[in-house]
Scaffold this motif. Structure first.
Motif, PDB file in Angstrom:
ATOM      1  N   ASN A   1       0.823  -1.209   0.000  1.00 36.42           N
ATOM      2  CA  ASN A   1       0.000   0.000   0.000  1.00 36.42           C
ATOM      3  C   ASN A   1       0.861   1.265   0.000  1.00 36.42           C
ATOM      4  O   ASN A   1       0.935   1.995   0.973  1.00 36.42           O
ATOM      5  CB  ASN A   1      -0.947   0.005   1.194  1.00 36.42           C
ATOM      6  CG  ASN A   1      -2.025   1.060   1.058  1.00 36.42           C
ATOM      7  OD1 ASN A   1      -2.244   1.609  -0.016  1.00 36.42           O
ATOM      8  ND2 ASN A   1      -2.689   1.360   2.155  1.00 36.42           N
ATOM      9  N   PRO A   2       1.530   1.535  -1.089  1.00 41.11           N
ATOM     10  CA  PRO A   2       2.491   2.638  -1.109  1.00 41.11           C
ATOM     11  C   PRO A   2       1.854   4.009  -0.933  1.00 41.11           C
ATOM     12  O   PRO A   2       0.728   4.243  -1.334  1.00 41.11           O
ATOM     13  CB  PRO A   2       3.131   2.526  -2.494  1.00 41.11           C
ATOM     14  CG  PRO A   2       2.088   1.884  -3.318  1.00 41.11           C
ATOM     15  CD  PRO A   2       1.368   0.934  -2.403  1.00 41.11           C
ATOM     16  N   ARG A   3       2.606   4.863  -0.314  1.00 43.77           N
ATOM     17  CA  ARG A   3       2.248   6.274  -0.200  1.00 43.77           C
ATOM     18  C   ARG A   3       3.160   6.999  -1.191  1.00 43.77           C
ATOM     19  O   ARG A   3       4.368   7.072  -1.006  1.00 43.77           O
ATOM     20  CB  ARG A   3       2.504   6.746   1.223  1.00 43.77           C
ATOM     21  CG  ARG A   3       1.891   8.065   1.555  1.00 43.77           C
ATOM     22  CD  ARG A   3       1.973   8.356   3.039  1.00 43.77           C
ATOM     23  NE  ARG A   3       1.107   7.430   3.781  1.00 43.77           N
ATOM     24  CZ  ARG A   3       1.430   6.897   4.937  1.00 43.77           C
ATOM     25  NH1 ARG A   3       2.576   7.156   5.498  1.00 43.77           N
ATOM     26  NH2 ARG A   3       0.595   6.088   5.551  1.00 43.77           N
TER      27      ARG A   3
ATOM     28  N   GLN B   1      20.735  25.000  -5.541  1.00 43.93           N
ATOM     29  CA  GLN B   1      19.428  24.354  -5.628  1.00 43.93           C
ATOM     30  C   GLN B   1      18.514  24.842  -4.520  1.00 43.93           C
ATOM     31  O   GLN B   1      18.957  25.180  -3.436  1.00 43.93           O
ATOM     32  CB  GLN B   1      19.582  22.840  -5.570  1.00 43.93           C
ATOM     33  CG  GLN B   1      20.386  22.299  -6.731  1.00 43.93           C
ATOM     34  CD  GLN B   1      20.398  20.790  -6.753  1.00 43.93           C
ATOM     35  OE1 GLN B   1      19.667  20.124  -6.036  1.00 43.93           O
ATOM     36  NE2 GLN B   1      21.236  20.232  -7.608  1.00 43.93           N
ATOM     37  N   TRP B   2      17.218  24.854  -4.801  1.00 43.62           N
ATOM     38  CA  TRP B   2      16.225  25.320  -3.832  1.00 43.62           C
ATOM     39  C   TRP B   2      16.029  24.324  -2.699  1.00 43.62           C
ATOM     40  O   TRP B   2      15.780  24.690  -1.571  1.00 43.62           O
ATOM     41  CB  TRP B   2      14.860  25.508  -4.484  1.00 43.62           C
ATOM     42  CG  TRP B   2      14.787  26.442  -5.632  1.00 43.62           C
ATOM     43  CD1 TRP B   2      15.716  27.372  -6.012  1.00 43.62           C
ATOM     44  CD2 TRP B   2      13.729  26.542  -6.580  1.00 43.62           C
ATOM     45  NE1 TRP B   2      15.284  28.037  -7.131  1.00 43.62           N
ATOM     46  CE2 TRP B   2      14.065  27.551  -7.492  1.00 43.62           C
ATOM     47  CE3 TRP B   2      12.534  25.881  -6.735  1.00 43.62           C
ATOM     48  CZ2 TRP B   2      13.238  27.906  -8.548  1.00 43.62           C
ATOM     49  CZ3 TRP B   2      11.719  26.237  -7.779  1.00 43.62           C
ATOM     50  CH2 TRP B   2      12.069  27.238  -8.676  1.00 43.62           C
ATOM     51  N   GLY B   3      16.050  23.046  -3.023  1.00 40.50           N
ATOM     52  CA  GLY B   3      15.727  21.991  -2.057  1.00 40.50           C
ATOM     53  C   GLY B   3      14.440  21.291  -2.482  1.00 40.50           C
ATOM     54  O   GLY B   3      13.550  21.904  -3.046  1.00 40.50           O
ATOM     55  N   TRP B   4      14.346  20.009  -2.209  1.00 45.83           N
ATOM     56  CA  TRP B   4      13.198  19.221  -2.641  1.00 45.83           C
ATOM     57  C   TRP B   4      11.983  19.521  -1.787  1.00 45.83           C
ATOM     58  O   TRP B   4      12.070  19.532  -0.563  1.00 45.83           O
ATOM     59  CB  TRP B   4      13.524  17.734  -2.577  1.00 45.83           C
ATOM     60  CG  TRP B   4      14.518  17.321  -3.605  1.00 45.83           C
ATOM     61  CD1 TRP B   4      15.853  17.139  -3.429  1.00 45.83           C
ATOM     62  CD2 TRP B   4      14.262  17.077  -4.986  1.00 45.83           C
ATOM     63  NE1 TRP B   4      16.449  16.787  -4.614  1.00 45.83           N
ATOM     64  CE2 TRP B   4      15.495  16.738  -5.586  1.00 45.83           C
ATOM     65  CE3 TRP B   4      13.123  17.109  -5.783  1.00 45.83           C
ATOM     66  CZ2 TRP B   4      15.601  16.427  -6.936  1.00 45.83           C
ATOM     67  CZ3 TRP B   4      13.237  16.792  -7.122  1.00 45.83           C
ATOM     68  CH2 TRP B   4      14.466  16.465  -7.682  1.00 45.83           C
ATOM     69  N   GLU B   5      10.849  19.778  -2.437  1.00 49.63           N
ATOM     70  CA  GLU B   5       9.573  20.011  -1.755  1.00 49.63           C
ATOM     71  C   GLU B   5       8.495  19.140  -2.373  1.00 49.63           C
ATOM     72  O   GLU B   5       8.509  18.880  -3.577  1.00 49.63           O
ATOM     73  CB  GLU B   5       9.145  21.477  -1.867  1.00 49.63           C
ATOM     74  CG  GLU B   5       9.904  22.403  -0.975  1.00 49.63           C
ATOM     75  CD  GLU B   5       9.291  23.809  -0.960  1.00 49.63           C
ATOM     76  OE1 GLU B   5       8.281  24.029  -1.646  1.00 49.63           O
ATOM     77  OE2 GLU B   5       9.850  24.654  -0.269  1.00 49.63           O
ATOM     78  N   THR B   6       7.538  18.738  -1.551  1.00 51.17           N
ATOM     79  CA  THR B   6       6.437  17.903  -2.018  1.00 51.17           C
ATOM     80  C   THR B   6       5.445  18.732  -2.821  1.00 51.17           C
ATOM     81  O   THR B   6       5.036  19.803  -2.397  1.00 51.17           O
ATOM     82  CB  THR B   6       5.727  17.251  -0.819  1.00 51.17           C
ATOM     83  OG1 THR B   6       6.686  16.470  -0.101  1.00 51.17           O
ATOM     84  CG2 THR B   6       4.582  16.376  -1.267  1.00 51.17           C
ATOM     85  N   VAL B   7       5.082  18.210  -3.985  1.00 52.35           N
ATOM     86  CA  VAL B   7       4.079  18.843  -4.845  1.00 52.35           C
ATOM     87  C   VAL B   7       2.742  18.134  -4.692  1.00 52.35           C
ATOM     88  O   VAL B   7       1.694  18.759  -4.670  1.00 52.35           O
ATOM     89  CB  VAL B   7       4.525  18.802  -6.327  1.00 52.35           C
ATOM     90  CG1 VAL B   7       3.446  19.308  -7.241  1.00 52.35           C
ATOM     91  CG2 VAL B   7       5.802  19.593  -6.513  1.00 52.35           C
ATOM     92  N   ALA B   8       2.769  16.808  -4.582  1.00 49.51           N
ATOM     93  CA  ALA B   8       1.539  16.020  -4.464  1.00 49.51           C
ATOM     94  C   ALA B   8       1.807  14.765  -3.651  1.00 49.51           C
ATOM     95  O   ALA B   8       2.914  14.244  -3.652  1.00 49.51           O
ATOM     96  CB  ALA B   8       1.028  15.640  -5.852  1.00 49.51           C
ATOM     97  N   LYS B   9       0.771  14.292  -2.944  1.00 48.75           N
ATOM     98  CA  LYS B   9       0.830  13.049  -2.179  1.00 48.75           C
ATOM     99  C   LYS B   9      -0.403  12.229  -2.518  1.00 48.75           C
ATOM    100  O   LYS B   9      -1.475  12.780  -2.742  1.00 48.75           O
ATOM    101  CB  LYS B   9       0.781  13.316  -0.672  1.00 48.75           C
ATOM    102  CG  LYS B   9       1.994  13.940  -0.089  1.00 48.75           C
ATOM    103  CD  LYS B   9       1.792  14.070   1.407  1.00 48.75           C
ATOM    104  CE  LYS B   9       2.930  14.826   2.039  1.00 48.75           C
ATOM    105  NZ  LYS B   9       2.749  14.945   3.482  1.00 48.75           N
ATOM    106  N   LYS B  10      -0.226  10.925  -2.514  1.00 51.07           N
ATOM    107  CA  LYS B  10      -1.367  10.051  -2.734  1.00 51.07           C
ATOM    108  C   LYS B  10      -1.144   8.754  -1.993  1.00 51.07           C
ATOM    109  O   LYS B  10      -0.161   8.066  -2.221  1.00 51.07           O
ATOM    110  CB  LYS B  10      -1.549   9.781  -4.227  1.00 51.07           C
ATOM    111  CG  LYS B  10      -2.751   8.933  -4.569  1.00 51.07           C
ATOM    112  CD  LYS B  10      -4.025   9.696  -4.323  1.00 51.07           C
ATOM    113  CE  LYS B  10      -5.219   8.889  -4.786  1.00 51.07           C
ATOM    114  NZ  LYS B  10      -6.445   9.620  -4.630  1.00 51.07           N
ATOM    115  N   SER B  11      -2.047   8.418  -1.087  1.00 50.15           N
ATOM    116  CA  SER B  11      -2.028   7.127  -0.424  1.00 50.15           C
ATOM    117  C   SER B  11      -3.061   6.267  -1.135  1.00 50.15           C
ATOM    118  O   SER B  11      -4.188   6.687  -1.350  1.00 50.15           O
ATOM    119  CB  SER B  11      -2.373   7.292   1.054  1.00 50.15           C
ATOM    120  OG  SER B  11      -2.323   6.048   1.687  1.00 50.15           O
ATOM    121  N   CYS B  12      -2.684   5.063  -1.503  1.00 48.02           N
ATOM    122  CA  CYS B  12      -3.541   4.240  -2.360  1.00 48.02           C
ATOM    123  C   CYS B  12      -4.046   3.004  -1.636  1.00 48.02           C
ATOM    124  O   CYS B  12      -3.270   2.318  -1.019  1.00 48.02           O
ATOM    125  CB  CYS B  12      -2.777   3.780  -3.582  1.00 48.02           C
ATOM    126  SG  CYS B  12      -1.813   5.044  -4.333  1.00 48.02           S
ATOM    127  N   ALA B  13      -5.322   2.729  -1.761  1.00 48.23           N
ATOM    128  CA  ALA B  13      -5.843   1.452  -1.303  1.00 48.23           C
ATOM    129  C   ALA B  13      -5.682   0.429  -2.415  1.00 48.23           C
ATOM    130  O   ALA B  13      -5.434  -0.731  -2.174  1.00 48.23           O
ATOM    131  CB  ALA B  13      -7.297   1.577  -0.903  1.00 48.23           C
TER     132      ALA B  13
END
Length: 139
Positions: A63-65, A79-91
């Protein structure tokens, strides 16, 4: 009266395969475009995260996130640094699409947007990342 302005747009596509413990696998893909807005003062990332191949249930790969991450690179190499753009937890991985939009300030010294995907999966919530792609906006 409206004034037409030329907007620099670059398309991107990144495919990544997550292997399962029982031999299965799921291909995940992000695709979309990056554009510069308002005379190059702002950037906009517009894309979608989806399953490109495989019909393995998430139980097989824990069940990856999933996350989409962005980074920026200036002309000096800073470099700016890594930032999250989108998240999805899947059933279940075989039926979802996740649309995402990210906007931000674009400085005159900025040159490239980098994108990559990340996944936390398995019972121990192992973290793994895809290779990054460079979307060059300014020469």
């Amino acid at each position: 009266m409206t004034q037409a302005t030329e907007i620099p747009v670059q398309e991107f596509c990144l495919r990544w395969t997550l292997p399962g413990a029982r031999g299965g696998r799921v291909g995940i893909e992000i695709a979309g475009q990056v554009s510069l807005l308002h005379d190059g003062r702002f950037y906009k990332i517009d894309g979608v995260l989806y399953v490109a191949e495989g019909s393995t249930y998430s139980k097989e790969i824990g069940n990856p996130r999933l996350t989409v991450l962005r980074n920026g690179v200036e002309a000096s190499g800073r470099q700016w640094g890594w930032e999250t753009v989108a998240k999805k937890s899947c059933a279940r991985l075989c039926t979802f699409d996740n649309y995402f939009v990210r906007t931000g300030y674009w400085a005159p010294s900025d040159r490239t947007i980098q994108l990559k995907m990340g996944a936390e999966y398995g019972w121990g919530r192992q973290k793994t990342y895809s290779p990054k792609i460079d979307v060059r906006m300014v020469d």
